[in-house]
Design an enzyme around this catalytic site. Structure first.
Site, PDB file in Angstrom:
ATOM      1  N   ARG A 119       0.850  -1.298  -0.038  1.00  0.00           N
ATOM      2  CA  ARG A 119      -0.075   0.010  -0.038  1.00  0.00           C
ATOM      3  C   ARG A 119       0.851   1.281   0.094  1.00  0.00           C
ATOM      4  O   ARG A 119       1.419   1.578   0.984  1.00  0.00           O
ATOM      5  CB  ARG A 119      -0.791  -0.060   1.387  1.00  0.00           C
ATOM      6  CG  ARG A 119      -2.028  -0.953   1.147  1.00  0.00           C
ATOM      7  CD  ARG A 119      -3.080  -0.707   2.391  1.00  0.00           C
ATOM      8  NE  ARG A 119      -3.986  -1.581   2.471  1.00  0.00           N
ATOM      9  CZ  ARG A 119      -4.081  -2.602   3.609  1.00  0.00           C
ATOM     10  NH1 ARG A 119      -3.093  -2.662   4.385  1.00  0.00           N
ATOM     11  NH2 ARG A 119      -5.132  -3.443   3.659  1.00  0.00           N
ATOM     12  N   ASP A 146       6.817  -6.267   3.720  1.00  0.00           N
ATOM     13  CA  ASP A 146       6.738  -7.494   3.127  1.00  0.00           C
ATOM     14  C   ASP A 146       6.673  -7.086   1.543  1.00  0.00           C
ATOM     15  O   ASP A 146       6.253  -5.914   1.126  1.00  0.00           O
ATOM     16  CB  ASP A 146       5.868  -8.279   3.833  1.00  0.00           C
ATOM     17  CG  ASP A 146       5.906  -9.855   3.553  1.00  0.00           C
ATOM     18  OD1 ASP A 146       6.866 -10.268   2.572  1.00  0.00           O
ATOM     19  OD2 ASP A 146       5.142 -10.819   3.729  1.00  0.00           O
ATOM     20  N   HIS A 192       5.105 -12.808   8.059  1.00  0.00           N
ATOM     21  CA  HIS A 192       5.728 -11.498   8.122  1.00  0.00           C
ATOM     22  C   HIS A 192       5.821 -11.041   9.714  1.00  0.00           C
ATOM     23  O   HIS A 192       6.799 -10.395  10.343  1.00  0.00           O
ATOM     24  CB  HIS A 192       5.150 -10.529   7.430  1.00  0.00           C
ATOM     25  CG  HIS A 192       5.569  -9.117   7.381  1.00  0.00           C
ATOM     26  ND1 HIS A 192       4.946  -8.109   6.869  1.00  0.00           N
ATOM     27  CD2 HIS A 192       6.775  -8.564   7.765  1.00  0.00           C
ATOM     28  CE1 HIS A 192       5.549  -6.925   6.958  1.00  0.00           C
ATOM     29  NE2 HIS A 192       6.736  -7.195   7.310  1.00  0.00           N
ATOM     30  N   ASP A 214      -0.160  -0.662   7.982  1.00  0.00           N
ATOM     31  CA  ASP A 214      -0.103   0.543   7.167  1.00  0.00           C
ATOM     32  C   ASP A 214      -1.280   1.182   6.623  1.00  0.00           C
ATOM     33  O   ASP A 214      -1.345   2.230   6.052  1.00  0.00           O
ATOM     34  CB  ASP A 214       0.668   0.134   5.978  1.00  0.00           C
ATOM     35  CG  ASP A 214       0.130  -1.182   5.272  1.00  0.00           C
ATOM     36  OD1 ASP A 214      -1.068  -1.609   5.417  1.00  0.00           O
ATOM     37  OD2 ASP A 214       0.704  -1.576   4.078  1.00  0.00           O
ATOM     38  N   ASP A 215      -2.621   0.575   7.009  1.00  0.00           N
ATOM     39  CA  ASP A 215      -3.602   1.436   6.658  1.00  0.00           C
ATOM     40  C   ASP A 215      -4.525   1.823   7.868  1.00  0.00           C
ATOM     41  O   ASP A 215      -5.845   1.991   7.900  1.00  0.00           O
ATOM     42  CB  ASP A 215      -4.708   0.274   5.953  1.00  0.00           C
ATOM     43  CG  ASP A 215      -5.213  -1.084   6.943  1.00  0.00           C
ATOM     44  OD1 ASP A 215      -4.369  -1.198   7.833  1.00  0.00           O
ATOM     45  OD2 ASP A 215      -6.061  -1.663   6.453  1.00  0.00           O
ATOM     46  N   ASP A 293      -4.335 -13.532  14.134  1.00  0.00           N
ATOM     47  CA  ASP A 293      -5.443 -12.629  15.243  1.00  0.00           C
ATOM     48  C   ASP A 293      -6.241 -13.689  15.901  1.00  0.00           C
ATOM     49  O   ASP A 293      -6.652 -13.516  16.927  1.00  0.00           O
ATOM     50  CB  ASP A 293      -5.749 -11.312  14.587  1.00  0.00           C
ATOM     51  CG  ASP A 293      -6.514 -11.759  13.250  1.00  0.00           C
ATOM     52  OD1 ASP A 293      -6.552 -12.870  12.627  1.00  0.00           O
ATOM     53  OD2 ASP A 293      -7.269 -10.886  12.648  1.00  0.00           O
ATOM     54  N   SER A 324      -8.897  -9.392   2.657  1.00  0.00           N
ATOM     55  CA  SER A 324     -10.351  -9.907   2.837  1.00  0.00           C
ATOM     56  C   SER A 324     -11.272  -9.175   1.891  1.00  0.00           C
ATOM     57  O   SER A 324     -12.479  -9.204   1.959  1.00  0.00           O
ATOM     58  CB  SER A 324     -11.006  -9.281   3.964  1.00  0.00           C
ATOM     59  OG  SER A 324     -10.675  -7.735   4.464  1.00  0.00           O
TER      60      SER A 324
END
Length: 449
Positions: A119, A146, A192, A214-215, A293, A324
């Site tokens: 991203r 990554d 990662h 990163d988002d 998670d 997703s």
């Protein structure tokens, strides 16, 4: 480079000395008046030439110093990259034990580990982190990338010394079961995470870390929150993480007038969370191949421990693109309210969040609230009651009531999102509601998942 600059300096000295000797020789010779006039012109010309040459030599020296600094910086970067490569290839079993919770100082450095891939919008995440960061020394930022995406790498590199950029060396595909081929991305994410967290704790030797992806965009008091709650995590062994995220944090479901509210939760929230090095010591040897998670939410990992989470989230996600494919984002994540008011948490007493005190006061609030049926709540009846409780007794009743009230209805190992002791706290049409099991609740049932 240093030798070259010394040679230039000696050249300048010799040049000046040679011209001085010539001038001295010319001035001491017997001369006529016409010779003297020509000598004066010659001296002026020589002086002008000497001035031009000195300026040229000075520019050359500046260039040498500039390129020398760049060369030294490049060598340091290459050395760091080599060090990381060597460290990442070492088997985890050879690493030294991490410091125990009792050995960690409340003033320990809290690096922010940004998990990045492809991203280029990581700039939005990094800009907010750098804007709100109160101290580069207390909160260094490490971006672990990554995927090998060049455009994203260029964006990260553009921040220079403001951050540290490390790269996952293993970009290969991962063998997965046939029925998991569509989940290849989740396997790479887990790999990662393991590599990046090992760099932070094993290689860089940090004692705790804040993990973001990163988002994520952070709130103005993101760092203030973690700094204030960190000593609580050190002091209470029944806690295993701090999270900036409220799973039921939609704008209409939180009290934005009280952004200082914090809770304990049995559900691992993620999405901006802090862990200690001793927890990584515990998790690393059994880290999962995928779906890390959800794995964190299993009883074997949680071991009855809780996290701290806020009423109003201190992170929000802007990343619709992902493994997703944006479905969860469109349905839910994009509606999360990001706190926009700075709360001075470091000036507040957070000891009420320790287990014994919290258990006593929170359960008294919940079970002291009058019980109301979902239909009455939906009909906005009995407003005079203020805070109310809706009771569920089975998995199906929880899911039905949660769906009717807008609460996330999925369960992980029997634990509801943002739940504590089976209780989910939220606002419904402006009033506080506790969706709760009976007061004689004895624990989570993993079969409810």
């Amino acid at each position: 480079m240093l030798k070259k600059s010394n040679l230039v300096l000696w050249g300048v000295v010799l040049f000046v000395a040679w011209n001085a000797l010539i001038l001295f020789f010319l001035w001491t010779r017997p001369q006529s008046s016409s010779d003297h006039s020509r000598l004066t012109e010659e001296v002026i010309r020589l002086a002008q030439d000497a001035e031009v040459e000195l300026e040229r030599q000075k520019d050359l020296l500046h260039q040498i110093y500039r390129y020398s600094a760049l060369w030294n910086r490049r060598k340091a970067t290459e050395a760091k990259r080599l060090h990381l490569s060597v460290a990442s290839s070492a088997p985890p079993s050879t690493a030294a034990p991490l410091p125990r919770r009792s050995q960690i100082s409340p003033d320990a450095v809290l690096p922010v580990l940004v998990i990045a891939c492809d991203r280029s919008t990581v700039r939005r995440c990094l800009d907010k982190l750098l804007h709100y960061r109160p101290s580069k020394e207390r909160f260094p930022i490490i971006v672990s990338q990554d995927c090998g995406h060049e455009e994203t790498a260029r964006v990260i590199a553009s921040y220079g010394d403001a951050i540290m950029h490390i790269k996952q060396p293993n970009l290969s595909d991962i063998p997965v079961p046939t029925d998991h081929r569509k989940f290849q991305g989740y396997y790479k994410i887990a790999r990662h995470y393991r590599w990046a967290l090992s760099q932070v704790f094993r290689n860089f030797k940090y004692q705790a870390a804040i993990v973001v992806e990163d988002d994520l965009e952070v709130a103005p008091d993101f760092f203030e929150y973690f700094q204030a709650a960190f000593p609580l995590l050190l002091a209470d062994p029944t806690l295993w993480c701090l999270s900036a995220w409220n799973d039921n944090g939609k704008e209409q479901m939180v009290d934005a007038n009280h952004p200082e509210l914090l809770y304990r939760t049995d559900f691992f929230p993620g999405l901006g969370w802090l862990l200690l090095s001793d927890l990584w010591d515990e998790l690393e040897p059994k880290w999962p191949k995928a779906f890390w998670d959800d794995w964190m939410r299993h009883p074997e990992q949680r071991q009855g421990r809780s996290c701290i989470r806020p009423e109003v989230s201190r992170t929000m996600t802007f990343g619709r693109k992902g493994v997703s494919h944006g479905q969860f984002f469109d349905q839910y994540l994009k509606f999360i309210k990001l706190n926009d008011r700075f709360v001075p948490f470091t000036q507040m007493d957070l000891s009420y969040l320790k287990k014994d005190e919290y258990q006593r006061s929170f359960l008294a609030q919940v079970y002291g609230a009058p019980e109301l049926r979902v239909e009455e709540l939906q009909g906005n009846q009995r407003r005079e009651l203020g805070t109310v409780r809706v009771q569920y007794t089975t998995r199906d009743s929880f899911k039905a009531f949660a769906k009717a009230l807008g609460v996330m209805d999925d369960l992980k190992s029997g634990v509801p999102r943002a739940g504590y002791q089976g209780i989910v706290s939220f606002l419904f049409r402006g009033r506080r509601v506790y969706l709760a099991p009976p007061s004689d609740w004895t624990g989570y049932d993993p079969s409810w998942s």
